[in-house]
Scaffold this motif. Sequence first.
Motif, PDB file in Angstrom:
ATOM      1  N   VAL A 320       0.824  -1.202   0.000  1.00  0.00           N
ATOM      2  CA  VAL A 320       0.000   0.000   0.000  1.00  0.00           C
ATOM      3  C   VAL A 320       0.864   1.260   0.000  1.00  0.00           C
ATOM      4  O   VAL A 320       0.650   2.178  -0.801  1.00  0.00           O
ATOM      5  CB  VAL A 320      -0.948  -0.018   1.218  1.00  0.00           C
ATOM      6  N   GLN A 321       1.841   1.320   0.876  1.00  0.00           N
ATOM      7  CA  GLN A 321       2.704   2.489   0.948  1.00  0.00           C
ATOM      8  C   GLN A 321       4.017   2.090   1.591  1.00  0.00           C
ATOM      9  O   GLN A 321       4.187   0.962   2.060  1.00  0.00           O
ATOM     10  CB  GLN A 321       2.037   3.602   1.760  1.00  0.00           C
ATOM     11  N   GLY A 322       4.957   3.021   1.580  1.00  0.00           N
ATOM     12  CA  GLY A 322       6.259   2.760   2.181  1.00  0.00           C
ATOM     13  C   GLY A 322       7.317   2.444   1.153  1.00  0.00           C
ATOM     14  O   GLY A 322       7.104   2.535  -0.069  1.00  0.00           O
ATOM     15  N   ASN A 323       8.483   2.076   1.675  1.00  0.00           N
ATOM     16  CA  ASN A 323       9.609   1.765   0.806  1.00  0.00           C
ATOM     17  C   ASN A 323       9.416   0.412   0.133  1.00  0.00           C
ATOM     18  O   ASN A 323       8.443  -0.296   0.361  1.00  0.00           O
ATOM     19  CB  ASN A 323      10.913   1.766   1.618  1.00  0.00           C
ATOM     20  N   ILE A 324      10.366   0.044  -0.676  1.00  0.00           N
ATOM     21  CA  ILE A 324      10.324  -1.234  -1.388  1.00  0.00           C
ATOM     22  C   ILE A 324      10.374  -2.388  -0.377  1.00  0.00           C
ATOM     23  O   ILE A 324      11.060  -2.310   0.639  1.00  0.00           O
ATOM     24  CB  ILE A 324      11.494  -1.325  -2.394  1.00  0.00           C
TER      25      ILE A 324
END
Length: 370
Positions: A320-324
């Motif tokens: 959904v969101q955030g870094n890899i």
Amino acid sequence: EHGYVPEEAREKFSLTGRRKVRAKGVPVDVLPQGVEVMRDTSVKYKDRTRMLVCQRCYRLQHYHRMDTPVKGGFYRMEGGRDWEHEAEIVEKIVRRMRKGSIVLMVVDLLDFESSLVPELFDACRNRRFPVIVVVNKVDCLLDKMRDKEKGLARLKVWVRRMSRQIRNVHTNDVVLISSSSGHGFKQLEERLRHHLLPEDPKWMYVVGRVNSGKSTFVNRFLWYIGYKHQGAVHYKRAVGGVTRSPVPGTTLHFVSFGLPKGFRLVDCPGIPSRHQVTAHLQEAMDLYAVVPRKRVNSISYALHTGRSFLAGALVRIDQVQGNISFLSSFFGLSVTLHVCQTCKVEDLLSRKAGDFFYPPHSRDDFERLG
């Protein structure tokens, strides 16, 4: 219907359900002079024992399917009602065990948390049954590992750390085996010698969660001790011996085997769970795809924001969101894996679930699972 055998087939077997299959060829008493005798060790020139099986077990072994699920059997409670909680099955199994027996609790290494069943361990300990935790399917992780000894040592540490969920379990009573290849049965024999004495024969009960490999373990254990009345068993084809399949509830009742010196091995029905994936699948094809029988391959993916991972039409993981994020998956070769954009997942599943994404292989099963 389970247990049904046609009368014309029953007449070909003895009262114990066995029949000797003679070797090919014609036996002779005298050989002509000068004829050379060549020995052939092939199994087709040996006498074999064939066991009588019902139509249900025959279809499970040879065709890997069951037309209608069996209702009732051991899982039918008093009054004819179905079981509501797995603790009812645990109590029903433990209550039928003989006093002074030993329990072999089979745990699936690939589904460790679900197949551990601490309630079963506590129920056995309350009746003072010695319990040996047999961790099965080690070959699914160590089959092609370069350094098997190093990998097995790391696996033992992890298993014993995870088995602390069971209170008061001794670390030496946790044994890693492979019922498919026979790995670890020497260590299991050494541990059984600690609990068993020749002058005090006991019954050994094989218990555990459904699809943990109990029946395959019984077949391999009987082969390991040289049991002569089991008939021909093909482990790769899963044909012969005790019927085993990924269909939950394959073992309907207690299956007992008399051993020398008064010992007895008993295969118990598996403890069902409504939290396992196999409890929601109905087709045998899907069950055989989900339950691993060979080495499980590790495949890693990199998920960015707005990407999704699909395992067949059963599992969906969205970033959904955030870094890899790096995702490592362990599935059999019969499960399709796919990474796509999250906005396209609904459309892909609506069009290709059951055809491109499987299991399940049926559109109706996919819609039923929701």
